[in-house]
Design an enzyme around this catalytic site. Structure first.
Site, PDB file in Angstrom:
ATOM      1  N   HIS A  18       0.840  -1.208   0.000  1.00 35.80           N
ATOM      2  CA  HIS A  18       0.000   0.000   0.000  1.00 35.80           C
ATOM      3  C   HIS A  18       0.878   1.263   0.000  1.00 35.80           C
ATOM      4  CE1 HIS A  18      -3.070  -2.756   2.153  1.00 35.80           C
ATOM      5  NE2 HIS A  18      -3.529  -2.564   0.930  1.00 35.80           N
ATOM      6  N   LYS A  42     -15.734  -8.063   4.666  1.00 36.71           N
ATOM      7  CA  LYS A  42     -14.725  -8.475   5.658  1.00 36.71           C
ATOM      8  C   LYS A  42     -15.088  -7.808   6.973  1.00 36.71           C
ATOM      9  CE  LYS A  42     -11.232  -7.711   2.005  1.00 36.71           C
ATOM     10  NZ  LYS A  42     -10.089  -6.864   1.635  1.00 36.71           N
ATOM     11  N   ARG A  92      -2.489  -6.315  -8.292  1.00 35.09           N
ATOM     12  CA  ARG A  92      -1.416  -7.299  -8.177  1.00 35.09           C
ATOM     13  C   ARG A  92      -1.520  -8.388  -9.218  1.00 35.09           C
ATOM     14  NH1 ARG A  92      -2.802  -8.232  -2.017  1.00 35.09           N
ATOM     15  NH2 ARG A  92      -4.759  -7.697  -3.026  1.00 35.09           N
ATOM     16  N   SER A 130      -2.816  -8.223   2.856  1.00 36.93           N
ATOM     17  CA  SER A 130      -3.234  -8.005   4.239  1.00 36.93           C
ATOM     18  C   SER A 130      -3.741  -9.298   4.857  1.00 36.93           C
ATOM     19  CB  SER A 130      -4.331  -6.941   4.296  1.00 36.93           C
ATOM     20  OG  SER A 130      -3.854  -5.712   3.829  1.00 36.93           O
TER      21      SER A 130
HETATM   22  P1  ADP Z   1     -10.113  -3.495  -0.040  1.00 34.83           P
HETATM   23  O1  ADP Z   1     -10.674  -4.169   1.166  1.00 34.83           O
HETATM   24  O2  ADP Z   1     -10.885  -2.270  -0.436  1.00 34.83           O
HETATM   25  O3  ADP Z   1      -9.778  -4.390  -1.192  1.00 34.83           O
HETATM   26  P2  ADP Z   1      -7.295  -3.446   0.722  1.00 34.83           P
HETATM   27  O4  ADP Z   1      -6.813  -2.781   1.955  1.00 34.83           O
HETATM   28  O5  ADP Z   1      -7.242  -4.925   0.701  1.00 34.83           O
HETATM   29  O6  ADP Z   1      -8.751  -2.866   0.494  1.00 34.83           O
HETATM   30  O7  ADP Z   1      -6.510  -2.891  -0.539  1.00 34.83           O
HETATM   31  C1  ADP Z   1      -6.590  -1.546  -0.956  1.00 34.83           C
HETATM   32  C2  ADP Z   1      -6.027  -1.424  -2.367  1.00 34.83           C
HETATM   33  O8  ADP Z   1      -4.635  -1.744  -2.371  1.00 34.83           O
HETATM   34  C3  ADP Z   1      -6.660  -2.371  -3.387  1.00 34.83           C
HETATM   35  O9  ADP Z   1      -6.749  -1.703  -4.622  1.00 34.83           O
HETATM   36  C4  ADP Z   1      -5.676  -3.508  -3.464  1.00 34.83           C
HETATM   37  O10 ADP Z   1      -5.741  -4.170  -4.714  1.00 34.83           O
HETATM   38  C5  ADP Z   1      -4.367  -2.752  -3.323  1.00 34.83           C
HETATM   39  N1  ADP Z   1      -3.262  -3.593  -2.825  1.00 34.83           N
HETATM   40  C6  ADP Z   1      -3.268  -4.431  -1.758  1.00 34.83           C
HETATM   41  N2  ADP Z   1      -2.064  -5.017  -1.596  1.00 34.83           N
HETATM   42  C7  ADP Z   1      -1.267  -4.529  -2.587  1.00 34.83           C
HETATM   43  C8  ADP Z   1       0.107  -4.763  -2.976  1.00 34.83           C
HETATM   44  N3  ADP Z   1       0.882  -5.618  -2.323  1.00 34.83           N
HETATM   45  N4  ADP Z   1       0.566  -4.092  -4.074  1.00 34.83           N
HETATM   46  C9  ADP Z   1      -0.244  -3.244  -4.752  1.00 34.83           C
HETATM   47  N5  ADP Z   1      -1.536  -2.980  -4.438  1.00 34.83           N
HETATM   48  C10 ADP Z   1      -2.037  -3.609  -3.371  1.00 34.83           C
END
Ligand code: ADP
Length: 151
Positions: A18, A42, A92, A130
């Site tokens: 992130h 979630k 990703r 995450s």
């Molecule tokens: P959500 O619950 O809205 O999917 P996340 O916290 O899981 O939120 O992710 C927020 C954003 O960051 C999403 O667009 C996700 O695809 C992106 N993301 C998560 N991990 C990575 C990573 N390792 N590299 C690039 N983008 C990521």
């Protein structure tokens, strides 16, 4: 004109993946609002939302263009209220693409002015998620290498 982007997510927890999206986003936008939301799919969070807000703020304390907020409403509405015309998201893999594609279509329907912008993950962060970090942490594994702050 100030270019404001909203970077919404669960950030449960906020990872180096992130952080990378935010730092690269700063080359495109003047301001980035990191918006920690509740993802209904979630529902129960693992990491406390206020703790996460504080850790993210600490991570970006030297960046005046970055703001961290907690929100619980429609992302498209929240963006409008905050003057954000861009939604920043990370990709990703194809699974992310399928999911992000649906969200972006709905957000476009809800707010035509809002443009979704996707950055492809940097290879060194491609495998950071995450959900895996939560699993490792739950069983007392060391997750510090995946996070840009100390828990
Ligand atoms: P959500 O619950 O809205 O999917 P996340 O916290 O899981 O939120 O992710 C927020 C954003 O960051 C999403 O667009 C996700 O695809 C992106 N993301 C998560 N991990 C990575 C990573 N390792 N590299 C690039 N983008 C990521």
């Amino acid at each position: 004109m100030t270019r404001i982007a909203l970077f919404p997510g669960s950030f449960d927890p906020f990872t180096k993946g992130h952080e990378d999206i935010v730092l690269r986003g700063l080359k495109l936008f003047d301001q980035i609002i990191i918006a920690i939301g509740y993802n209904s799919g979630k529902s129960v969070r693992y990491f406390d939302i206020n703790l996460m807000k504080e850790r993210i703020e600490k991570t970006f304390k030297d960046y005046p263009g970055i703001k961290v907020v907690i929100f619980a409403e429609l992302t498209a509405e929240f963006a409008k209220k905050n003057g954000a015309r861009y939604l920043l998201r990370g990709l990703r893999n194809t699974t992310d693409f399928e999911y992000e594609n649906s969200i972006a279509q709905v957000n476009r329907y809800l707010n035509e002015e809002l443009e979704s912008v996707f950055l492809i993950t940097s290879p060194q962060f491609a495998s950071i998620s995450s959900s895996i970090i939560r699993e490792v942490h739950r069983y007392k594994g060391d997750v510090s290498n995946f996070l840009p702050y100390q828990l």
